[in-house]
Design a protein around this motif. Structure first.
Motif, mmCIF file in Angstrom:
data_model
loop_
_atom_site.group_PDB
_atom_site.id
_atom_site.type_symbol
_atom_site.label_atom_id
_atom_site.label_comp_id
_atom_site.label_asym_id
_atom_site.label_seq_id
_atom_site.Cartn_x
_atom_site.Cartn_y
_atom_site.Cartn_z
ATOM 1 N N THR A 278 -11.484 -1.976 -7.963
ATOM 2 C CA THR A 278 -10.259 -1.241 -7.622
ATOM 3 C C THR A 278 -10.348 0.209 -8.074
ATOM 4 O OG1 THR A 278 -8.913 -3.249 -7.752
ATOM 5 C CG2 THR A 278 -7.775 -1.139 -7.983
ATOM 6 N N GLY A 283 -6.943 0.680 -4.631
ATOM 7 C CA GLY A 283 -6.161 -0.549 -4.598
ATOM 8 C C GLY A 283 -5.045 -0.489 -5.617
ATOM 9 N N SER A 285 -1.976 -3.340 -7.763
ATOM 10 C CA SER A 285 -1.054 -4.436 -7.496
ATOM 11 C C SER A 285 0.244 -3.958 -6.868
ATOM 12 C CB SER A 285 -0.750 -5.191 -8.800
ATOM 13 O OG SER A 285 -0.207 -4.302 -9.769
ATOM 14 N N ILE A 288 -0.682 1.176 -3.358
ATOM 15 C CA ILE A 288 -2.130 1.291 -3.239
ATOM 16 C C ILE A 288 -2.539 2.723 -3.548
ATOM 17 C CG2 ILE A 288 -4.101 0.996 -1.702
ATOM 18 C CD1 ILE A 288 -2.474 -1.030 -0.131
ATOM 19 N N HIS A 329 -6.669 -3.585 2.114
ATOM 20 C CA HIS A 329 -5.717 -4.541 2.684
ATOM 21 C C HIS A 329 -5.003 -5.287 1.563
ATOM 22 C CE1 HIS A 329 -7.159 -4.251 6.905
ATOM 23 N NE2 HIS A 329 -8.303 -3.947 6.322
ATOM 24 N N ARG A 330 -3.700 -5.399 1.692
ATOM 25 C CA ARG A 330 -2.883 -6.189 0.787
ATOM 26 C C ARG A 330 -1.937 -7.059 1.602
ATOM 27 N NH1 ARG A 330 -6.313 -5.013 -2.031
ATOM 28 N NH2 ARG A 330 -6.293 -3.953 -4.064
ATOM 29 N N ASN A 332 1.223 -7.145 1.727
ATOM 30 C CA ASN A 332 2.388 -6.447 2.279
ATOM 31 C C ASN A 332 2.012 -5.206 3.091
ATOM 32 O OD1 ASN A 332 1.504 -4.936 0.155
ATOM 33 N ND2 ASN A 332 3.547 -4.531 -0.698
ATOM 34 N N GLN A 334 -1.425 -2.296 4.434
ATOM 35 C CA GLN A 334 -2.745 -1.728 4.197
ATOM 36 C C GLN A 334 -2.626 -0.212 4.096
ATOM 37 O OE1 GLN A 334 -4.665 -3.086 7.876
ATOM 38 N NE2 GLN A 334 -4.701 -0.976 8.602
#
Length: 507
Positions: A278, A283, A285, A288, A329-330, A332, A334
């Motif tokens: 990360t 990235g 949590s 981003i 990408h997450r 919820n 990107q």
């Protein structure tokens, strides 16, 4: 009026997205409802805004307050919405005229005492506001110079919520902010400080001229880090478009230097080998954030002690290095960040890192192979220049009457001339550097005479070069030709390019 609207900006990747802030006051049990996919920081803004309004000398509405953030489907993150929420609540309560704030863009975090605090991502936010047709933004005073980088937008700098309210009520208008002159950039380390290492100096010159990646191998004290740190000084200053790109990334990352909101020099990032995936590619949590790879956009990413990085972390660089951007990408959503940076790797030849040479090394051949294999073959295949640096000799270190080494300024002039020649040749292709030209386009549009490719073709036939490696040799050969002022690479140019990819060359 019990309904008021104003505007703020959310950040998605490296771009801003307009967010309409609506506040409705209704009858019913007093309370606040916040809708529109807010994260924890945005939800907590309600409490900050309440305290700020009261401590500024106004009364927070004792009614049912509904706050909507639109578009409702876009996640809202960060504290930059505080000021817009506070002003919209005061407009709905009639403290400030609602029509005045209808087209106003407000950015900033509000302290409990009503003071305005700086936030990240102001530059891309103001760019988005300008693109949406807004011509006036209110920002904290600490972000004013950054916001003023966008032409055609009047920037109003405020230090507190009270200043904003006084401006909106016409009592003390805020003047349009004028950006302070940029502080002169401090000169970086000079290439003349590197003793000996003719091959290493040549490698960074070629890398700077063509935008090529480099891998230095050598014992401690050979000059690997010194050469990497001097590579950004050989690169030309960023043009206006590039400077805004780099500044936007730095703004989102929170790394803008104080007093110099516009980044005009290529950045240099050197994360420690304990950095996580990360930290390297981006990235997080929550919102981003860009990693070191993106913070080095248009500059240099230096990974010292490369074999000490986890192999999985290094391998995540492969695709971004080819594409020039990285997409995170997450669940919820990107975010995409630019990462057109030059990669410089450095490594010791073995785990014991003996400076005295092979005779003092205690590592077995198997240990050496294991250590070197931590940098994977697919990643190495994307490195154009691979150079072995020997230990600096005693004569080079202690000699008093040694001839002076070329300075960064002298080499940078050759780099600029080579880049200018490449830009003229590559005009219309969509790229400006040899290191970025697609292999097929390079072979078809700018073919090199077959007689000059004899060595490279033999290396390809015996498997010493992959097809990708052959294309990279061609790119480096074109850069060498540009540095020599040639119109097409000859056999010597190809041989030098091939030698810096396959052979262990001593300085």
């Amino acid at each position: 009026m019990t309904l008021a609207r104003t505007w703020s900006v959310g950040i998605v990747g490296v771009r801003g997205a307009m967010v309409e802030v609506e506040v409705d006051l209704a009858s019913g049990l007093p309370g606040v409802v916040l809708v529109g996919l807010p994260d924890a920081v945005v939800r907590q803004s309600v409490d900050r805004v309440k305290a700020a309004v009261v401590n500024t000398g106004y009364e927070f509405p004792n009614r049912r307050v509904t706050i909507g953030l639109s578009p409702a489907s876009m996640p809202k993150q960060g504290s930059g919405f505080d000021l817009a929420l506070a002003v919209a609540v005061l407009a709905a309560a009639g403290v400030v005229p609602a029509p005045v704030v209808r087209d106003l863009v407000l950015l900033g975090e509000v302290g409990l005492d009503g003071s305005l605090r700086t936030v990240r991502g102001v530059l891309p936010a103001v760019v988005a506001a300008s693109a949406a047709g807004h011509r006036q933004v209110v920002v904290p005073a600490g972000n004013a110079d950054e916001a003023a980088l966008v032409a055609g937008v009047a920037v109003l700098a405020a230090t507190s919520l009270a200043d904003v309210v006084a401006h909106l009520r016409g009592r003390a208008p805020l003047p349009a902010h004028v950006r302070s002159p940029d502080a002169a950039a401090e000169p970086g380390p000079d290439l003349a400080d590197v003793l000996g290492q003719a091959t290493g100096r040549r490698a960074v010159e070629i890398a700077a001229a063509g935008g090529h990646h480099v891998f230095f191998t050598g014992p401690p004290g050979a000059g690997k880090t010194m050469l990497a740190e001097r590579l950004p000084g050989l690169l030309p200053a960023l043009d206006e478009v590039e400077a805004l790109e780099v500044t936007a990334v730095a703004s989102i990352a929170g790394t803008l230097p104080p007093g110099a909101p516009l980044v005009t020099r290529p950045p240099f990032e050197a994360p420690h080998h304990s950095a996580t995936m990360t930290a390297l590619v981006g990235g997080g949590s929550g919102q981003i954030r860009p990693g070191a790879l993106s913070r080095a956009h248009r500059g240099v990413l230096f990974l010292d002690e490369a074999p000490e990085f986890p192999r999985s972390v290094l391998d995540t660089l492969r695709q971004p290095l080819e594409r020039g951007e990285v997409t995170i990408h997450r669940a919820n959503g990107q975010a995409t960040f630019p990462c057109r940076s030059q990669l410089v790797l450095a490594a010791n030849p073995c785990p014991c890192a003996t400076a005295a040479g092979d005779t003092a090394c205690t590592c077995s051949p198997l240990e050496r192979r294991r250590y070197q294999s931590r940098v994977s073959g697919p990643l190495l295949d994307r490195i154009d220049l691979r150079v072995d640096l020997p230990a600096v000799t005693r004569a080079a270190w202690l000699e008093v009457d040694r001839p002076p080494q070329e300075s960064t300024a002298v080499v940078a002039r050759r780099v600029r001339a080579a880049r200018a020649a490449a830009a003229v040749r590559l005009h219309g292709s969509g790229v400006t550097l040899n290191g970025h030209v697609p292999g097929q386009l390079l072979r078809e549009r700018w073919p090199v005479p077959r007689r000059a490719l004899a060595l490279a073709e033999r290396a390809l036939e015996r498997g010493a070069l992959s097809v990708r490696g052959f294309d990279r040799v061609l790119r480096v050969a074109w850069t060498v030709a540009d540095l020599h002022g040639a119109t097409v690479p000859d056999a010597d140019h190809v041989a030098e390019a091939l030698g810096m990819r396959l052979q262990r060359v001593a300085a």
